[in-house]
Write a protein that holds these residues in place. Structure first.
Motif, short mmCIF file in Angstrom:
data_model
loop_
_atom_site.label_atom_id
_atom_site.label_comp_id
_atom_site.label_asym_id
_atom_site.label_seq_id
_atom_site.Cartn_x
_atom_site.Cartn_y
_atom_site.Cartn_z
N GLU A 134 0.82 -1.21 0.00
CA GLU A 134 0.00 0.00 0.00
C GLU A 134 0.86 1.26 0.00
O GLU A 134 0.50 2.26 -0.63
CB GLU A 134 -0.95 -0.01 1.20
N ASP A 135 2.00 1.24 0.70
CA ASP A 135 2.92 2.38 0.66
C ASP A 135 3.45 2.58 -0.76
O ASP A 135 3.52 3.72 -1.25
CB ASP A 135 4.09 2.17 1.62
N ASN A 136 3.81 1.48 -1.43
CA ASN A 136 4.28 1.58 -2.82
C ASN A 136 3.19 2.12 -3.73
O ASN A 136 3.46 2.94 -4.62
CB ASN A 136 4.72 0.19 -3.32
N ARG A 137 1.96 1.65 -3.54
CA ARG A 137 0.85 2.11 -4.37
C ARG A 137 0.64 3.61 -4.23
O ARG A 137 0.42 4.33 -5.22
CB ARG A 137 -0.43 1.36 -4.01
N ARG A 138 0.71 4.09 -2.98
CA ARG A 138 0.54 5.53 -2.74
C ARG A 138 1.66 6.35 -3.37
O ARG A 138 1.43 7.45 -3.91
CB ARG A 138 0.43 5.80 -1.25
N ILE A 139 2.90 5.82 -3.32
CA ILE A 139 4.04 6.54 -3.91
C ILE A 139 3.87 6.63 -5.42
O ILE A 139 4.07 7.70 -6.02
CB ILE A 139 5.36 5.82 -3.55
N VAL A 140 3.52 5.51 -6.06
CA VAL A 140 3.33 5.51 -7.51
C VAL A 140 2.19 6.46 -7.89
O VAL A 140 2.29 7.22 -8.86
CB VAL A 140 3.03 4.09 -8.02
N ASP A 141 1.12 6.45 -7.13
CA ASP A 141 -0.01 7.33 -7.41
C ASP A 141 0.40 8.80 -7.30
O ASP A 141 0.05 9.62 -8.16
CB ASP A 141 -1.15 7.03 -6.43
N LYS A 142 1.21 9.11 -6.28
CA LYS A 142 1.65 10.49 -6.08
C LYS A 142 2.61 10.95 -7.17
O LYS A 142 2.44 12.03 -7.75
CB LYS A 142 2.31 10.63 -4.71
N LEU A 143 3.61 10.11 -7.48
CA LEU A 143 4.63 10.51 -8.45
C LEU A 143 4.07 10.57 -9.87
O LEU A 143 4.62 11.27 -10.72
CB LEU A 143 5.82 9.55 -8.39
N SER A 144 3.00 9.83 -10.15
CA SER A 144 2.41 9.85 -11.49
C SER A 144 1.20 10.77 -11.59
O SER A 144 0.50 10.76 -12.60
CB SER A 144 2.01 8.42 -11.90
N ASN A 145 0.96 11.53 -10.52
CA ASN A 145 -0.21 12.41 -10.48
C ASN A 145 -1.51 11.64 -10.73
O ASN A 145 -2.41 12.12 -11.43
CB ASN A 145 -0.06 13.54 -11.50
#
Length: 204
Positions: A134-145
Motif C-alpha cells: 500500500e505504501d508503494n501504491r501511494r508513492i506511484v499514485d503520487k509521483l504519477s499524479n
C-alpha cells in the motif's frame, strides 16, 4: 563445469528428512506495530492497519473501538511495567491469539494512562507485506499524479493471481500500470496476466 551448468536447469530442488531434533517453540504475541524505546518508555511508532474484515490481516491495535494511536506510549502489558530489560515481546510470550490488557498513554508517563484490551497475533508477515504494498501504491499514485496503477506480484501462483486481480481491476481508470515483480516466488499464471494486460479496448 557440466555439473554446475546442470544446476541451472533445476527448478525445484529440496532437502528434507533426516535426524532433525524437535525444538519446543513458544508463541510470541505481536501487536502489529513498530515499537521503539523513547523517553524511558516503549512507543508505538507505526501501527499497521491491515484489514480487520479479513481474518488473515487483522491488526490488534486498529480494531474497532481500540483507543490508541501512533505516537502513544506503551506503559504496561497485563500489569507488567515495561521497564528494561523487560520488553513488549517478553511480556507477550505465550499470548498469541489471547486477550491482553495494555496500558497506554499519549505522554511518557504512568499518570493519565488508560487500559485497552487487544488480541495479539502470532505472525505479522501479512500485515507488513500489505503495508509495504500500500505504501508503494501511494508513492506511484503520487509521483504519477494519479495516472499509474501499482500492482505487486508476490508470485505467479495463487497469491499472484489474487493480488493481480485485486489491484489491476480495481485501478482500471488509470492510464497505465506498474507491475512490481520484486521478490517474486514463481509459479504458472504468467500467461493469464500477459493475456489480460495485452488486451486491446474495442468498445465500452
Amino acid at each position: 563445469i557440466g555439473m554446475m551448468a546442470g544446476e541451472l536447469g533445476v527448478g525445484h530442488s529440496y532437502v528434507g528428512g533426516g535426524d532433525i531434533g524437535e525444538i519446543e517453540s513458544v508463541s510470541i504475541g505481536l501487536l502489529g506495530a513498530d515499537i521503539v524505546f523513547e523517553n524511558g518508555f516503549y512507543r508505538l511508532k507505526k501501527i499497521l492497519t491491515g484489514e480487520n474484515w479479513n481474518p488473515d490481516l487483522q491488526s490488534p491495535l486498529s480494531a474497532p473501538g481500540i483507543n490508541v494511536k501512533e505516537g502513544d506510549y506503551l506503559i504496561s502489558i497485563n500489569g507488567i511495567r515495561l521497564i528494561p530489560p523487560a520488553t513488549p515481546e517478553s511480556a507477550l510470550e505465550g499470548f498469541a491469539g489471547k486477550q491482553v490488557t495494555l496500558s497506554v498513554n499519549s505522554e511518557p508517563s504512568v499518570e493519565g494512562a488508560h487500559d485497552i484490551t487487544v488480541v495479539p497475533v502470532g505472525w505479522e508477515g501479512g500485515l507488513r507485506s500489505r503495508a509495504w504494498v500500500e505504501d508503494n501504491r501511494r508513492i506511484v499514485d503520487k509521483l504519477s499524479n494519479g495516472t499509474l496503477a501499482y500492482i505487486w506480484l508476490p508470485n505467479t501462483a495463487e497469491a499472484g493471481y489474487t493480488y493481480f486481480n485485486r489491484y489491476y481491476f480495481g485501478q482500471q481508470d488509470k492510464k497505465g500500470a506498474l507491475l512490481d515483480e520484486r521478490f517474486n516466488g514463481g509459479g504458472f499464471v504468467a500467461d493469464y496476466i500477459i493475456d489480460i494486460v495485452g488486451r486491446k479496448l474495442h468498445g465500452y
